[in-house]
Design a protein around this motif. Structure first.
Motif, PDB file in Angstrom:
ATOM      1  N   LEU A  58      17.678  30.489 -37.257  1.00  0.00           N
ATOM      2  CA  LEU A  58      17.044  31.254 -38.339  1.00  0.00           C
ATOM      3  C   LEU A  58      15.896  30.462 -38.962  1.00  0.00           C
ATOM      4  O   LEU A  58      14.836  31.021 -39.273  1.00  0.00           O
ATOM      5  CB  LEU A  58      18.079  31.609 -39.411  1.00  0.00           C
ATOM      6  CG  LEU A  58      19.104  32.684 -39.038  1.00  0.00           C
ATOM      7  CD1 LEU A  58      20.149  32.805 -40.134  1.00  0.00           C
ATOM      8  CD2 LEU A  58      18.428  34.030 -38.808  1.00  0.00           C
ATOM      9  N   GLU A  59      16.106  29.160 -39.152  1.00  0.00           N
ATOM     10  CA  GLU A  59      15.029  28.310 -39.680  1.00  0.00           C
ATOM     11  C   GLU A  59      13.851  28.286 -38.708  1.00  0.00           C
ATOM     12  O   GLU A  59      12.685  28.318 -39.118  1.00  0.00           O
ATOM     13  CB  GLU A  59      15.553  26.889 -39.901  1.00  0.00           C
ATOM     14  CG  GLU A  59      16.537  26.757 -41.054  1.00  0.00           C
ATOM     15  CD  GLU A  59      17.053  25.335 -41.194  1.00  0.00           C
ATOM     16  OE1 GLU A  59      16.468  24.430 -40.562  1.00  0.00           O
ATOM     17  OE2 GLU A  59      18.040  25.129 -41.923  1.00  0.00           O
ATOM     18  N   LEU A  60      14.160  28.228 -37.434  1.00  0.00           N
ATOM     19  CA  LEU A  60      13.113  28.236 -36.415  1.00  0.00           C
ATOM     20  C   LEU A  60      12.339  29.554 -36.452  1.00  0.00           C
ATOM     21  O   LEU A  60      11.110  29.576 -36.311  1.00  0.00           O
ATOM     22  CB  LEU A  60      13.740  28.027 -35.035  1.00  0.00           C
ATOM     23  CG  LEU A  60      12.791  27.813 -33.855  1.00  0.00           C
ATOM     24  CD1 LEU A  60      11.925  26.580 -34.068  1.00  0.00           C
ATOM     25  CD2 LEU A  60      13.592  27.684 -32.559  1.00  0.00           C
ATOM     26  N   ALA A  61      13.065  30.643 -36.668  1.00  0.00           N
ATOM     27  CA  ALA A  61      12.420  31.959 -36.735  1.00  0.00           C
ATOM     28  C   ALA A  61      11.515  32.074 -37.954  1.00  0.00           C
ATOM     29  O   ALA A  61      10.503  32.779 -37.929  1.00  0.00           O
ATOM     30  CB  ALA A  61      13.485  33.056 -36.763  1.00  0.00           C
ATOM     31  N   ASP A  62      11.876  31.368 -39.028  1.00  0.00           N
ATOM     32  CA  ASP A  62      11.121  31.469 -40.278  1.00  0.00           C
ATOM     33  C   ASP A  62       9.937  30.505 -40.335  1.00  0.00           C
ATOM     34  O   ASP A  62       9.067  30.631 -41.191  1.00  0.00           O
ATOM     35  CB  ASP A  62      12.057  31.195 -41.460  1.00  0.00           C
ATOM     36  CG  ASP A  62      11.406  31.510 -42.797  1.00  0.00           C
ATOM     37  OD1 ASP A  62      10.922  32.650 -42.962  1.00  0.00           O
ATOM     38  OD2 ASP A  62      11.363  30.621 -43.659  1.00  0.00           O
ATOM     39  N   LYS A  63       9.899  29.555 -39.411  1.00  0.00           N
ATOM     40  CA  LYS A  63       8.837  28.545 -39.439  1.00  0.00           C
ATOM     41  C   LYS A  63       7.478  29.172 -39.143  1.00  0.00           C
ATOM     42  O   LYS A  63       7.335  30.014 -38.265  1.00  0.00           O
ATOM     43  CB  LYS A  63       9.122  27.451 -38.410  1.00  0.00           C
ATOM     44  CG  LYS A  63       8.035  26.384 -38.357  1.00  0.00           C
ATOM     45  CD  LYS A  63       8.229  25.460 -37.191  1.00  0.00           C
ATOM     46  CE  LYS A  63       7.061  24.482 -37.097  1.00  0.00           C
ATOM     47  NZ  LYS A  63       5.771  25.155 -36.836  1.00  0.00           N
ATOM     48  N   LYS A  64       6.485  28.747 -39.890  1.00  0.00           N
ATOM     49  CA  LYS A  64       5.113  29.195 -39.663  1.00  0.00           C
ATOM     50  C   LYS A  64       4.381  28.169 -38.797  1.00  0.00           C
ATOM     51  O   LYS A  64       4.638  26.962 -38.890  1.00  0.00           O
ATOM     52  CB  LYS A  64       4.371  29.349 -40.996  1.00  0.00           C
ATOM     53  CG  LYS A  64       5.104  30.146 -42.062  1.00  0.00           C
ATOM     54  CD  LYS A  64       5.361  31.568 -41.648  1.00  0.00           C
ATOM     55  CE  LYS A  64       5.906  32.402 -42.812  1.00  0.00           C
ATOM     56  NZ  LYS A  64       7.198  31.912 -43.337  1.00  0.00           N
ATOM     57  N   VAL A  65       3.504  28.641 -37.956  1.00  0.00           N
ATOM     58  CA  VAL A  65       2.717  27.751 -37.104  1.00  0.00           C
ATOM     59  C   VAL A  65       1.937  26.774 -37.982  1.00  0.00           C
ATOM     60  O   VAL A  65       1.267  27.173 -38.932  1.00  0.00           O
ATOM     61  CB  VAL A  65       1.743  28.560 -36.217  1.00  0.00           C
ATOM     62  CG1 VAL A  65       0.810  27.619 -35.448  1.00  0.00           C
ATOM     63  CG2 VAL A  65       2.525  29.435 -35.248  1.00  0.00           C
ATOM     64  N   GLY A  66       2.066  25.487 -37.692  1.00  0.00           N
ATOM     65  CA  GLY A  66       1.355  24.464 -38.456  1.00  0.00           C
ATOM     66  C   GLY A  66       2.196  23.793 -39.514  1.00  0.00           C
ATOM     67  O   GLY A  66       1.818  22.736 -40.035  1.00  0.00           O
ATOM     68  N   GLU A  67       3.351  24.380 -39.859  1.00  0.00           N
ATOM     69  CA  GLU A  67       4.229  23.758 -40.851  1.00  0.00           C
ATOM     70  C   GLU A  67       4.896  22.519 -40.264  1.00  0.00           C
ATOM     71  O   GLU A  67       5.300  22.507 -39.101  1.00  0.00           O
ATOM     72  CB  GLU A  67       5.308  24.749 -41.310  1.00  0.00           C
ATOM     73  CG  GLU A  67       4.803  25.817 -42.251  1.00  0.00           C
ATOM     74  CD  GLU A  67       5.924  26.711 -42.745  1.00  0.00           C
ATOM     75  OE1 GLU A  67       5.714  27.415 -43.742  1.00  0.00           O
ATOM     76  OE2 GLU A  67       7.003  26.716 -42.124  1.00  0.00           O
TER      77      GLU A  67
END
Length: 354
Positions: free
Chosen positions: A237-246
């Motif tokens: 879920l954390e991986l799904a919520d991650k934004k590119v560049g974060e």
């Protein structure tokens, strides 16, 4: 055999080349026989040729072919999974109850010809999934984890194979079960939706549950597995919520865990200092003797992922190489799908289902 005879009579009028192509497709995709047969039986039903007999065979072949074709697609992401094939039997409810059971390499599902078509399709799909999916792992995960997985995969089959029955499924199976276990089943179901949309439901979550099931089957039930499944779900879920560049920790490893997930994703590391990943594998992953390792990254980083896997091959074997789309989110709120490359490594000597 009846299906093949009918198909032969219909296709025998085709040219030799066309007939050869048809036979090739049947050999390559045996489930296509049932698919074609179901369409022919449906036509017989509509024009009144042996309508009662044809209707039963249409429903039987339609359900079997749709479920078995979906299963073959799942196996592409979980090659070691011991999936059974679906077989429909008809019963008279006045004489015997409907039930589902295993026989050899098939899940036998008994249906009533008196039931509505939608009811039969949903009943068969749900009971096939609940009987065959993750048979070993389900003994060790929580009831809410187990039931939510059954409901979610059933919903995916219906969504991809017969969307017309979705309302019946939601009203009679999904929604009533969402109220159970203080809402935990619904909570898990919604989490699976996010993970599946990301693109890691089958390649990581179901894959790992199947691998763990093969390892712990026959042993004393241990609540630590339930905790580990929850931890993996939360990581995805954390991986799904991650934004590119974060700048977030993109790896999953826990003390005494069965698995590790290594995301090969930060461009500066991939292109300028790829040895960072090599040191991480050598220092943090291999010494911990994880039972399975997942290497995941953009498809353009395939060569590096292959190189990293090569460092593990003394102790691990490759179970899966797969290119698949994954949804990436951007800080401006937009998202798009990119090709991802996933490799699954399994520790040698553990066995896959032993």
């Amino acid at each position: 055999m009846v299906d093949l005879i009918i198909l032969y009579l219909i296709f025998s009028s085709f040219s030799t080349l066309s007939l050869f192509i048809i036979i090739y497709q049947i050999v390559k995709n045996p489930d296509i026989v049932e698919k074609w047969a179901s369409l022919i039986y449906k036509l017989f039903t509509q024009i009144g040729i042996f309508a009662g007999w044809a209707r039963k065979r249409y429903i039987q072949r339609d359900i079997q072919s749709r479920i078995n074709i979906f299963v073959r697609r799942i196996v592409a992401s979980i090659p070691q999974m011991e999936f059974k094939k679906c077989r429909i039997d008809w019963v008279d409810l006045d004489k015997i109850d409907k039930k589902t059971f295993l026989e050899n390499d098939q899940v036998i599902i008994r249906l009533s010809n008196k039931a509505e078509d939608n009811e039969n399709f949903v009943h068969a799909t749900y009971h096939f999934v609940s009987t065959s999916l993750l048979m070993k792992a389900k003994r060790y995960i929580s009831p809410s984890q187990r039931e939510s997985l059954d409901l979610f995969v059933t919903g995916k089959i219906i969504e991809e194979e017969k969307i017309a029955v979705r309302d019946y499924y939601l009203e009679n199976y999904a929604f009533p079960n969402f109220l159970k276990a203080s809402g935990k089943i619904k909570e898990y179901y919604e989490k699976y939706q996010i993970i599946e949309e990301l693109g890691h439901f089958y390649t990581i979550l179901l894959n790992e549950l199947d691998l763990i099931g093969g390892k712990v089957y026959g042993k004393v039930k241990d609540a630590s597995l339930i905790v580990e499944v929850d931890q993996l779900i939360e990581f995805l879920l954390e991986l799904a919520d991650k934004k590119v560049g974060e700048d977030k920790n993109l790896n999953f490893q826990r003390p005494n865990s069965n698995l590790a997930v290594v995301i090969v994703g930060k461009n500066i590391k991939v292109h300028e200092t790829p040895e960072v990943y090599e040191r991480y594998i050598n220092g943090k992953i291999l010494p911990n003797n994880f039972n399975s390792i997942y290497l995941v990254g953009s498809f353009i980083n395939k060569n590096l992922i292959e190189q990293l896997s090569a460092r593990c091959l003394g102790s691990y074997e490759i179970l899966l190489r797969k290119k698949h789309p994954v949804k990436l989110k951007y800080r401006d709120g937009s998202d798009e799908y990119h090709d991802t490359y996933t490799m699954v490594l399994r520790k040698r000597g553990n066995g896959i289902h032993g």
